[in-house]
Design an enzyme around this catalytic site. Structure first.
Site, PDB file in Angstrom:
ATOM      1  N   TYR A  60     -64.772  29.028 -65.152  1.00  0.00           N
ATOM      2  CA  TYR A  60     -64.979  30.056 -64.135  1.00  0.00           C
ATOM      3  C   TYR A  60     -64.220  31.325 -64.508  1.00  0.00           C
ATOM      4  CZ  TYR A  60     -64.255  32.855 -60.003  1.00  0.00           C
ATOM      5  OH  TYR A  60     -64.187  33.921 -59.152  1.00  0.00           O
ATOM      6  N   GLY A  67     -66.575  34.958 -58.393  1.00  0.00           N
ATOM      7  CA  GLY A  67     -66.907  34.672 -57.009  1.00  0.00           C
ATOM      8  C   GLY A  67     -68.272  34.025 -56.886  1.00  0.00           C
TER       9      GLY A  67
END
Length: 513
Positions: A60, A67
């Site tokens: 991520y 997000g």
């Protein structure tokens, strides 16, 4: 820079609020833990991330968007560009800029978090962030724009950008381009590696740095409010037996007992006292230990919340290089700081309310037991045109009302944002900013009430049957007289109030701790 304290070391050793305060005030040197084993542990996290990139692993914020955009894959040829895009599109902060003290606290909080070694950043990043503190290179950070999860993204983007030689900094008293300051210091701006911008921004450093400053101010305010109360007991000819040790043994909240003990010491309660005119004073005197004691008893758990956050890894994802795992979670959520600051502002506003009520007694001839109206020191032939502390009491009511109004908890105003990815947020930075504002207002109330109390003590001393002040209060009264002479003929008191606020900010008077 004053260096009268031991160096503050960033690394494996936990920091205390006092360390952050010393750095924020430029009162201590800093150093970065430099042993080979520690440096290798930090480097291992960045190396592990590089190895995952070689294997095209999914991480991520490294190989994905941010997000809600985490489902968007970022091709390896664009991974290097992603950190700059992160701090660039977050460059939308507004509001006032954090002052120098707060900015140093923010830098210290962010550096300490990254020093845990689980954020996947290079040693070089820690060194440059430390160099910013050491050389007092201060990013210009707008204070508005954070919802407190995913951490303080927008304000911390100004830290990431300035480390990269972009945006503006304050350096040697001048507002400068970060790139120019890098050149002047002989530094090459950092090119942030994958995960480094996210590690810098995806944390709670702004709210935590502000919380450290708020805690220190509240701790001193507690002691000052106790001293002001003691002066007002003298000025209002109060009953010192309200603070008897045996009385507080019957309701033994430790902080409440401590405040009562401070009052006994200030008032020399064991010494002979004048005959009492009444059994019970009004609540703002009689119950002062009960009001101030709530703040005193809360400081320990407030410290725990703040210092655990200060000494934690609070970004996402967490990089476990030893086990070669990437742990995706939500440590950027600032709920503990939000609750601590929402609580602190309520505790502090109650101090404003207490002191405001004491001042209302001082100026009113119906309740001040023989003092002149509005504490005016004017002689009888000029009393009708002099009004002493009348306007100061009006101003104090205004400051108190604003402090009380600002106690609305920020943490209950979570707003779903960022395409409903950040659908429950802490509002911790707003809570911390609110707490600082309530402290500012309450310190104004304290300054006004301190000057009025000192005037009341002086007026009481003019009486023929005046008793000697207890030693602690006599010393305080004498020291105050150097800067704040009695108000005999009306004069504008703004300058003296501002000087008093400066003295409070400097923690000028040695009180009870």
């Amino acid at each position: 820079m004053t260096t009268h304290l031991e160096p503050v070391t960033f690394g494996e050793r936990p920091l205390r609020i006092e360390d952050v305060l010393a750095l924020a005030n430029r009162q201590a040197p800093t150093q970065l833990q430099g042993d080979a084993a520690y440096r290798q542990r930090i480097a291992k996290g960045a190396q592990f991330l590089d190895s995952l990139l070689d294997k095209e692993g999914v991480i991520y914020g490294v190989t994905t968007g941010y997000g809600d955009s985490c489902v968007v894959a970022v091709p390896l040829q664009h991974v290097e560009a992603l950190p700059r895009h992160l701090y660039t599109f977050h460059g939308c902060g507004l509001g006032k800029l954090l002052d120098a003290q707060a900015t140093r606290a923010v830098l210290a909080a962010r550096l300490q978090s990254l020093c845990h070694g689980v954020s996947g950043v290079r040693v070089e990043l820690l060194e440059r962030l430390h160099a910013f503190l050491e050389h007092d290179v201060l990013p210009l950070i707008p204070e508005e724009g954070s919802v407190g999860a995913s951490g303080d993204l927008t304000p911390l983007s100004y830290v990431a950008a300035t480390l990269s030689g972009e945006r503006e900094v304050m350096f040697r008293g001048e507002r400068r381009q970060a790139a120019d300051v890098h050149r002047e210091l002989g530094w090459d701006p950092l090119v942030l590696r994958p995960k480094e911008a996210l590690a810098l921004m995806n944390g709670t450093a702004v709210m935590t740095g502000l919380a450290c400053l708020a805690f220190a101010r509240a701790d001193y305010l507690l002691q000052l409010a106790t001293r002001i109360t003691a002066l007002n007991v003298v000025a209002l000819q109060g009953n010192p037996e309200h603070f008897d040790e045996r009385l507080f043994a019957a309701k033994p909240h430790p902080g409440q007992m401590q405040v009562a003990a401070w009052l006994r010491k200030d008032l020399a309660i064991d010494a002979p006292t004048a005959p009492l005119h009444r059994l019970q004073d009004r609540y703002s005197l009689r119950c002062a230990p009960h009001v101030l004691g709530v703040l005193a008893d809360s400081l320990n758990w407030l410290r725990s919340f703040i210092e655990i956050e200060l000494n934690s890894a609070n970004d996402n994802p967490i990089i476990d290089a030893e086990e070669e795992r990437v742990l995706h979670g939500g440590h950027f959520y600032g709920g503990h700081i939000a609750f601590a600051m929402d609580s602190l502002k309520t505790l502090v506003a109650n101090v404003a309310d207490l002191l405001d009520r004491q001042l209302a007694l001082l100026v009113d001839v119906r309740y001040n037991h023989g003092l002149p109206s509005n504490l005016s020191g004017a002689p009888a032939d000029r009393a009708m045109i002099n009004h002493g502390f009348k306007a100061v009491q009006i101003g104090t009511s205004a400051w108190t009302a604003e402090a009380l109004k600002n106690t609305m908890p920020a943490s209950v105003f979570s707003r779903s944002t960022e395409c409903h990815n950040q659908d429950k947020v802490s509002m911790g930075t707003i809570a911390a900013r609110d707490a600082i504002r309530v402290l500012e207002l309450t310190e104004q109330v304290a300054a006004a009430t301190l000057l009025a109390a000192n005037q009341g003590v002086w007026l009481r001393a003019q009486a023929e049957d005046a008793r000697a002040l207890p030693p602690a209060l006599a010393a305080m009264h004498e020291e105050l007289a150097k800067d704040f002479p009695p108000v005999i003929e009306d004069r504008a008191l703004e300058g003296e109030l501002r000087l008093c606020l400066q003295r409070i900010a400097e923690q000028h008077w040695r009180l009870h701790a």
